[in-house]
Design a protein around this motif. Structure first.
Motif, short mmCIF file in Angstrom:
data_model
loop_
_atom_site.label_atom_id
_atom_site.label_comp_id
_atom_site.label_asym_id
_atom_site.label_seq_id
_atom_site.Cartn_x
_atom_site.Cartn_y
_atom_site.Cartn_z
N ALA A 1 1.02 -1.18 -0.12
CA ALA A 1 0.13 -0.01 0.07
C ALA A 1 0.83 1.17 -0.12
CB ALA A 1 -0.98 0.03 1.24
N ARG A 2 1.95 1.18 0.92
CA ARG A 2 2.63 2.23 0.89
C ARG A 2 3.30 2.59 -0.51
NH1 ARG A 2 2.73 6.64 2.99
NH2 ARG A 2 2.19 5.50 4.85
N LYS A 3 3.91 1.71 -1.10
CA LYS A 3 4.65 1.79 -2.47
C LYS A 3 3.60 2.23 -3.39
CE LYS A 3 7.25 -1.05 -5.80
NZ LYS A 3 7.35 -2.40 -6.28
N ALA A 4 2.36 1.95 -3.55
CA ALA A 4 1.33 2.23 -4.44
C ALA A 4 0.84 3.75 -4.10
CB ALA A 4 0.31 1.41 -4.44
N GLN A 5 1.01 4.26 -2.88
CA GLN A 5 0.43 5.47 -2.35
C GLN A 5 0.72 6.76 -3.16
OE1 GLN A 5 0.76 8.44 -0.16
NE2 GLN A 5 -1.35 9.15 -0.73
N ARG A 6 2.09 7.12 -3.34
CA ARG A 6 2.44 8.34 -4.00
C ARG A 6 1.98 8.29 -5.62
NH1 ARG A 6 5.10 12.36 -1.42
NH2 ARG A 6 5.77 13.27 -3.65
N PRO A 7 2.32 7.08 -6.35
CA PRO A 7 1.73 7.13 -7.70
C PRO A 7 0.21 7.48 -7.68
CG PRO A 7 3.32 5.17 -7.14
CD PRO A 7 3.12 5.94 -5.58
N TRP A 8 -0.49 6.53 -6.96
CA TRP A 8 -2.02 6.77 -6.73
C TRP A 8 -2.55 8.21 -6.67
CZ3 TRP A 8 -6.21 5.00 -9.00
CH2 TRP A 8 -7.35 5.09 -8.57
N ALA A 9 -1.83 8.76 -5.65
CA ALA A 9 -2.18 10.20 -5.35
C ALA A 9 -1.70 11.19 -6.40
CB ALA A 9 -1.53 10.56 -3.90
N GLY A 10 -0.83 10.65 -7.09
CA GLY A 10 -0.21 11.61 -8.19
C GLY A 10 -0.87 11.40 -9.65
N ILE B 1 -9.69 5.44 -0.96
CA ILE B 1 -9.18 5.48 -2.26
C ILE B 1 -9.39 6.61 -3.32
CG2 ILE B 1 -8.45 2.88 -2.14
CD1 ILE B 1 -10.31 2.38 -4.29
N ALA B 2 -10.62 7.00 -3.23
CA ALA B 2 -11.28 8.07 -3.96
C ALA B 2 -10.30 9.53 -3.47
CB ALA B 2 -12.62 8.43 -3.67
N ALA B 3 -9.88 9.38 -2.27
CA ALA B 3 -9.31 10.73 -1.83
C ALA B 3 -7.96 10.57 -1.90
CB ALA B 3 -9.53 11.21 -0.22
N GLY B 4 -7.13 9.49 -2.69
CA GLY B 4 -5.88 9.36 -3.01
C GLY B 4 -5.23 8.58 -1.93
N ASN B 5 -5.74 7.89 -1.00
CA ASN B 5 -5.03 7.01 -0.15
C ASN B 5 -5.01 5.54 -0.49
OD1 ASN B 5 -5.14 8.85 2.37
ND2 ASN B 5 -7.16 8.66 1.56
N THR B 6 -4.33 4.73 -0.02
CA THR B 6 -4.24 3.45 -0.22
C THR B 6 -4.71 2.48 0.91
OG1 THR B 6 -2.06 3.16 0.23
CG2 THR B 6 -2.69 3.54 -2.21
N ALA B 7 -5.22 1.46 0.58
CA ALA B 7 -5.75 0.70 1.81
C ALA B 7 -5.42 -0.65 2.30
CB ALA B 7 -7.32 0.72 1.45
N VAL B 8 -5.51 -1.05 3.31
CA VAL B 8 -5.20 -2.51 3.54
C VAL B 8 -6.49 -3.11 4.42
CG1 VAL B 8 -4.15 -3.97 5.03
CG2 VAL B 8 -2.77 -2.26 4.00
N VAL B 9 -7.25 -3.76 3.62
CA VAL B 9 -8.61 -3.99 4.18
C VAL B 9 -8.70 -5.45 4.99
CG1 VAL B 9 -10.84 -4.14 3.74
CG2 VAL B 9 -9.48 -2.85 2.47
N LEU B 10 -8.94 -5.54 6.47
CA LEU B 10 -9.24 -6.93 6.83
C LEU B 10 -10.73 -7.21 6.65
CD1 LEU B 10 -8.15 -9.10 8.37
CD2 LEU B 10 -8.41 -7.80 10.35
N ALA B 11 -11.19 -8.15 5.85
CA ALA B 11 -12.35 -8.67 5.67
C ALA B 11 -13.20 -9.20 6.79
CB ALA B 11 -12.40 -9.58 4.45
N SER B 12 -14.52 -9.12 6.52
CA SER B 12 -15.31 -9.62 7.81
C SER B 12 -14.76 -11.15 8.02
CB SER B 12 -16.84 -9.78 7.30
OG SER B 12 -17.28 -10.60 7.94
N GLU B 13 -14.41 -11.31 9.46
CA GLU B 13 -13.83 -12.51 9.68
C GLU B 13 -14.67 -13.84 9.28
OE1 GLU B 13 -12.18 -12.14 13.58
OE2 GLU B 13 -12.25 -14.31 13.97
N THR B 14 -15.96 -13.88 9.65
CA THR B 14 -16.74 -15.15 9.38
C THR B 14 -17.28 -14.99 7.76
OG1 THR B 14 -18.68 -13.82 10.24
CG2 THR B 14 -17.37 -15.28 11.90
N LYS B 15 -17.36 -13.95 7.43
CA LYS B 15 -18.07 -13.60 5.93
C LYS B 15 -16.89 -12.92 5.10
CE LYS B 15 -22.32 -12.84 8.23
NZ LYS B 15 -21.80 -12.95 9.63
N PRO B 16 -15.81 -13.53 4.54
CA PRO B 16 -14.62 -12.88 3.80
C PRO B 16 -14.97 -12.98 2.39
CG PRO B 16 -13.88 -14.74 4.74
CD PRO B 16 -15.16 -14.95 5.21
N LEU B 17 -15.62 -14.19 1.87
CA LEU B 17 -15.66 -14.37 0.71
C LEU B 17 -15.85 -13.41 -0.33
CD1 LEU B 17 -16.64 -18.01 1.04
CD2 LEU B 17 -14.49 -16.96 1.18
N PRO B 18 -17.21 -12.62 -0.29
CA PRO B 18 -17.40 -11.36 -1.18
C PRO B 18 -16.21 -10.51 -1.20
CG PRO B 18 -19.26 -11.80 0.33
CD PRO B 18 -18.11 -12.77 0.82
#
Lengths: 474, 291
Positions: free
Chosen positions: B56-65, B172-189
Motif C-alpha cells: 500500500a505504501r509503495k502504491a500510495q504516491r503514484p496513486w495520489a499523483g 482510495i477516492a481521496a488518493g489514499n491506499t488501503a489495507v482491508v481486513l475483511a469480515s472474519e466470518t464472511k470474507p468471501l465476497p
C-alpha cells in the motif's frame, strides 16, 4: 530540414446524407420542410443536408422538454441522472475517433486538435458533471438546490461538440432538460450526439437538438424556456439580453474577448513563444479567449518577435485531416471575409503586417497566420475581436503600463502572464480584469475549472463548482 | 442437473495486485449462517499484514499523483466490472449472510452505485473542502486537501460487501491506499472483490484485502508505524477497539471509531489532510527579486 510526408486520418465517420431535427427522442423533418446544407470548409464540398427548425419546431421541442422535465428527468434521483451522464461520457470516449474526424470535416479544424482536445475534453465534461448529479447539496449553493426547468441553449461553431458538452452536461446534471441549437455551419457532431443519446436510452425529450440559423435561435430565446444559455458574439449576446428583459427568464452569456497575453522581460522566452503561438493560432484563432493582443515588454520585444516569427514559419497550414496540420481551414466564407476585412483595416491604419511564406490549398477557406507589429491601442485590430489567426503586437515599459493596456478593452474573458516571478504573476492576476488568467501557459481548459468572462465578455461560469449555479434555482 | 464436477475457487488474499496464499500457509473454514461449508479462506498472519502495508505504501504516491479525473474513471471502471458480475456477487453475499437472493442482489446493486458515487467525488471534493484564504497581507494563500496516506480498514463484520466498499471507496477516492481486513466470518465476497479491482485498471497495491482474525492481525496494523489511519468500523468488541485506538495513538494515526456514522463527504474528510500554501503576491516582493 526534413519535409513532412502527408499523414492523413484514415477513419471516415458514417455521415448520413440528410439529418432531421432531434425532438422528443426522434429525428423529424421541419414542420415547414425547410432544410440547409453543411459544407466542408476545407474543400467547399457539401457534406449533408439538415432540417432547419422553425418556430413550430421550437415550440414542439420546448413542449417535449417540458414534459420530460416534469414527468421523468426532474423527479428522477440525482444518482440515476448521473448514471445516464456517465453512460454518455463513456459512449463519447468509445466513439472518440469518429467524432474527432466528423468535427474536423464539418468545422475545418485540425484532426490533431479534435482528437486530443475537443472530443476528450467534451467527454470529461460529461464525466465530471455526471458526478455532480447526486452531490448538488455539497456545491455550496444551499441544502436543496432545485433545477430551473427547460433550458434553451445556443452555441457557436468554433468548438461545436465541446460547447454542446459545456451546455448540456451541467444542465442535465442539475435536473433540467435542454433544447440546443448548434451553429448553422457546424451541426454535425450535435446530430451525432443526438444519435448517441438514443443509444444511451436517454429518456425522450431530455435533450432536443434544433439545427438552424439566427432565426431559429431567436425563436428559441423567445419560446417558453426558463433559462437561456448562449455562447457567441457580444452583439448577439446583447440582443438576447435585451429581448428577455422584463421576463422571468434567466440568462448566462459567454461572449467575445480580446485577451492580452503579457510577456514580461523576465519571462522564459521559449516557453512564452510557444504560449503566444498556442494562444492565437490554436483553432485558427477561432477562440473567444484567444490571446489576440500580445503585450511584450520593450526590452525583450525584438528577441521575442524574432523567435516568434521563426516559430510561425514552421507552422503547417492545410488539410485538417492531416495529423501534422497545425492550422486548418477558416470555418466559413463569411468568417474569412470578416478576417480579411479587419486585416486590411490594420494595414490601412499603419500597422506593419507579417505573414509566413506558406502554400495554401486552392479550394476551401484559408488564411495565413498573421502578425501585426507597431500596433497602437486606437487601431481596430487592437480593439475588435478578429476571431482568426491574427496577432496584434503592442509593447509596454512598466508593469503598470502592461496592466493598464491589458484592461483597456470592453472585454474581460481571459489574459496571459509570462514571468518567472511568482509574486509578479499573482500581482498581475489580481489586477487583470479577466475571468480566467493563465500564467506561463495559455488556453488550458478543464471541466473542474470555471470558465467565463467579465464586463462585455458576459456573465456566468461554465465548469467547476461555480458553473453549477447557472443551472440551479438558487 | 449436470453431473459434471464443479471447479471450486480457492479464495486467496489480494496484496500488491497479486493473489497470494497466506505466507503462514494457514487457512480457515468459512460457512454460511446455516452451517453449510462454503470454502477455506487464507488465514492471514502478521507478516501478511506487513506485506500488505508495504504494498500500500509503495502504491500510495503514484496513486495520489494520478489526476483526480483518472482516479474517478478507474473507480467507475470498477463499478462497470462489478455490474458484469452482479449475479456472482449476489450469490456470494446470499451465501455469506443468509440473505434472500433479491435482497442480496439489491446489496450488490447498491455497492455498484456507491462506487459510481465515489467515482464522481474524486475531482470535486478538493474544490468543496479547499479554497483561497483572505489573509491580511499581500499573499496568495490557498488550502487544499491531500490524502492521509495508508489506511487500514477493519471492515464491518455483518455487512461484508456493501459495508466494505462503503469504507474502502472514499479512502482510495481521496488518493489514499488501503489495507482491508475483511469480515472474519464472511470474507468471501470481499476476496472476490479483489478480482474486480484487479481488472479495473486500479494499480496493484492501492487496495489490499486480507482475511483472518481481527484479534490476531489488527493490533499489529494499529501499531504499524507506516500506517496513517485506521478504520475500526468492524471491531465489535469495545475492549479490542479501545486497545487498537491506544496502539494507534503511539504513531498518532487518525482513527475512525466503531459506530461513527459519516456521509460520503465526511468519509472523504476523515482520510484527508489539509495543506496551506503561502506565496507573496505584491509587486514590491516581485521587484525585490528572488521570488
Amino acid at each position: 530540414m526534413f519535409e513532412y510526408a502527408p499523414a492523413p486520418e484514415s477513419v471516415r465517420p458514417q455521415i448520413k446524407e440528410h439529418y432531421g431535427l432531434f425532438v422528443d427522442g426522434e429525428f423529424t423533418d421541419a414542420a415547414d420542410g425547410a432544410d440547409f446544407k453543411s459544407v466542408n470548409p476545407s474543400t467547399e464540398e457539401v457534406l449533408f443536408t439538415v432540417a432547419e427548425a422553425g418556430e413550430a419546431d421550437v415550440q414542439a421541442a420546448v413542449a417535449a422538454a417540458r414534459r420530460a422535465q416534469e414527468t421523468v428527468w426532474g423527479p428522477m434521483s440525482g444518482a440515476e441522472r448521473g448514471k445516464y451522464l456517465f453512460r454518455i461520457a463513456r459512449l463519447l470516449q468509445e466513439k472518440a475517433r469518429e467524432f474527432a474526424v466528423a468535427e474536423s470535416l464539418d468545422n475545418g479544424k485540425p484532426i490533431k486538435e479534435t482528437r486530443d482536445f475537443d472530443v476528450p475534453t467534451a467527454a470529461q465534461h460529461f464525466f465530471y458533471h455526471a458526478g455532480w448529479a447526486d452531490k448538488l447539496a455539497y456545491a455550496g449553493l444551499g441544502a436543496d438546490p432545485r433545477p430551473l426547468g427547460v433550458i434553451g441553449q445556443v452555441i457557436p461553431w468554433n468548438f461545436p461538440l465541446l460547447m454542446l458538452a459545456w451546455k448540456i452536461a451541467p444542465a442535465l446534471a442539475c435536473g433540467n432538460t435542454a433544447v440546443l441549437k448548434p451553429a448553422e455551419t457546424t451541426p454535425l457532431t450535435a446530430l451525432m450526439f443526438a444519435e448517441l443519446c438514443q443509444e444511451a436510452d436517454l429518456p425522450p425529450g431530455v435533450v432536443n437538438i434544433l439545427p438552424g440559423a439566427g432565426g431559429t435561435g431567436a425563436a428559441l430565446v423567445a419560446s417558453a424556456v426558463d433559462k437561456v444559455a448562449f455562447t457567441g458574439s457580444t452583439a448577439v449576446g446583447r440582443a438576447i439580453a435585451k429581448s428577455i428583459a422584463g421576463s422571468k427568464k434567466k440568462l448566462t452569456l459567454e461572449l467575445g474577448g480580446k485577451a492580452a497575453n503579457i510577456v514580461f522581460d523576465d519571462a522564459p522566452i521559449d516557453q512564452a513563444v510557444e504560449g503566444i503561438v498556442n494562444g492565437i493560432f490554436f483553432n485558427q484563432g477561432h477562440v473567444c479567449c484567444a490571446g489576440s493582443r500580445l503585450l511584450v515588454q520593450e526590452s525583450v520585444a525584438d528577441e521575442v518577435l524574432a523567435r516568434l516569427k521563426a516559430r510561425v514559419e514552421t507552422l503547417r497550414v492545410g488539410d485538417p485531416l492531416d495529423k501534422n496540420t497545425d492550422i486548418g481551414a477558416i470555418n466559413s466564407a463569411e468568417q474569412l471575409e470578416r478576417i480579411t476585412a479587419l486585416t486590411d483595416t490594420g494595414r490601412g491604419e499603419g500597422a506593419e503586417v507579417w505573414q509566413p511564406d506558406c502554400d495554401l490549398p486552392d479550394r476551401g477557406f484559408w488564411f495565413r497566420p498573421t502578425v501585426f507589429t507597431g500596433v497602437q491601442q486606437s487601431m481596430r485590430i487592437a480593439k475588435e475581436e478578429i476571431f482568426g489567426p491574427v496577432l496584434s503586437v503592442l509593447t509596454f515599459r512598466t508593469p503598470d503600463e502592461a496592466i493598464a493596456k491589458a484592461n483597456n478593452t470592453p472585454y474581460g474573458l481571459s489574459a496571459g502572464v509570462w514571468t518567472e516571478k511568482g509574486s509578479k504573476i499573482l500581482w498581475a492576476a489580481e489586477r487583470l480584469r479577466a475571468g480566467v488568467v493563465w500564467a506561463n501557459t495559455f488556453n488550458q481548459f478543464d471541466a473542474a475549472s470555471p470558465f467565463g468572462g467579465l464586463k462585455e465578455s458576459g456573465y456566468g461560469r461554465e465548469g467547476g463548482r461555480q458553473g453549477l449555479e447557472a443551472y440551479l434555482d438558487v | 442437473m449436470s453431473d459434471r464436477l464443479r471447479v471450486k475457487k480457492t479464495y486467496k488474499l489480494y496484496v500488491g495486485g497479486k493473489f497470494p496464499r497466506s505466507e503462514s500457509g494457514r487457512s480457515y473454514p468459512v460457512s454460511s449462517p446455516d452451517g453449510t461449508e462454503l470454502a477455506n479462506a487464507a488465514l492471514a498472519s502478521r507478516k501478511d499484514g506487513r506485506d500488505a502495508v508495504a504494498a500500500a505504501r509503495k502504491a500510495q504516491r503514484p496513486w495520489a499523483g494520478q489526476t483526480a479525473y483518472l482516479r474517478g474513471q478507474i473507480l467507475y471502471r470498477a463499478a462497470e466490472m462489478l455490474e458484469g458480475r452482479a449475479g456472482q456477487f449476489a450469490e456470494e453475499v446470499a451465501e455469506a449472510t443468509g440473505a434472500e437472493p433479491d435482497a442480496a442482489l439489491g446489496t450488490v446493486e447498491s455497492a455498484i452505485d456507491r462506487l459510481v458515487h465515489y467515482a464522481g467525488w474524486t475531482d470535486k471534493y478538493t474544490s468543496v473542502l479547499g479554497g483561497a484564504n483572505p489573509v491580511a497581507g499581500p499573499y496568495f494563500n490557498h488550502t487544499t486537501p491531500e490524502p492521509l496516506g495508508v489506511i487500514c480498514v477493519i471492515a464491518p463484520q455483518d455487512d461484508p460487501f456493501l459495508g466494505l466498499i462503503e469504507a474502502v471507496a472514499p479512502a482510495i477516492a481521496a488518493g489514499n491506499t488501503a489495507v482491508v481486513l475483511a469480515s472474519e466470518t464472511k470474507p468471501l465476497p470481499a476476496l472476490s472483490f479483489g478480482e474486480v479491482l484487479a481488472t479495473s485498471d486500479l494499480p496493484g497495491g492501492v487496495v489490499n484485502v486480507l482475511s483472518g482474525r481481527a484479534a490476531e492481525i489488527a493490533p499489529h496494523l494499529a501499531a504499524h508505524a507506516d500506517v496513517n489511519g485506521i478504520d475500526l468500523s468492524g471491531v465489535a468488541d469495545a475492549e479490542l477497539a479501545a486497545s487498537l485506538e491506544a496502539a494507534a495513538a503511539e504513531t498518532l494515526k487518525v482513527v475512525r471509531r466503531p459506530g461513527r456514522q459519516l456521509d460520503s463527504l465526511g468519509l472523504l474528510r476523515q482520510w484527508t489532510e489539509y495543506k496551506t500554501v503561502w506565496h507573496p503576491a505584491g509587486m514590491a516582493a516581485a521587484a525585490g527579486g528572488g521570488y
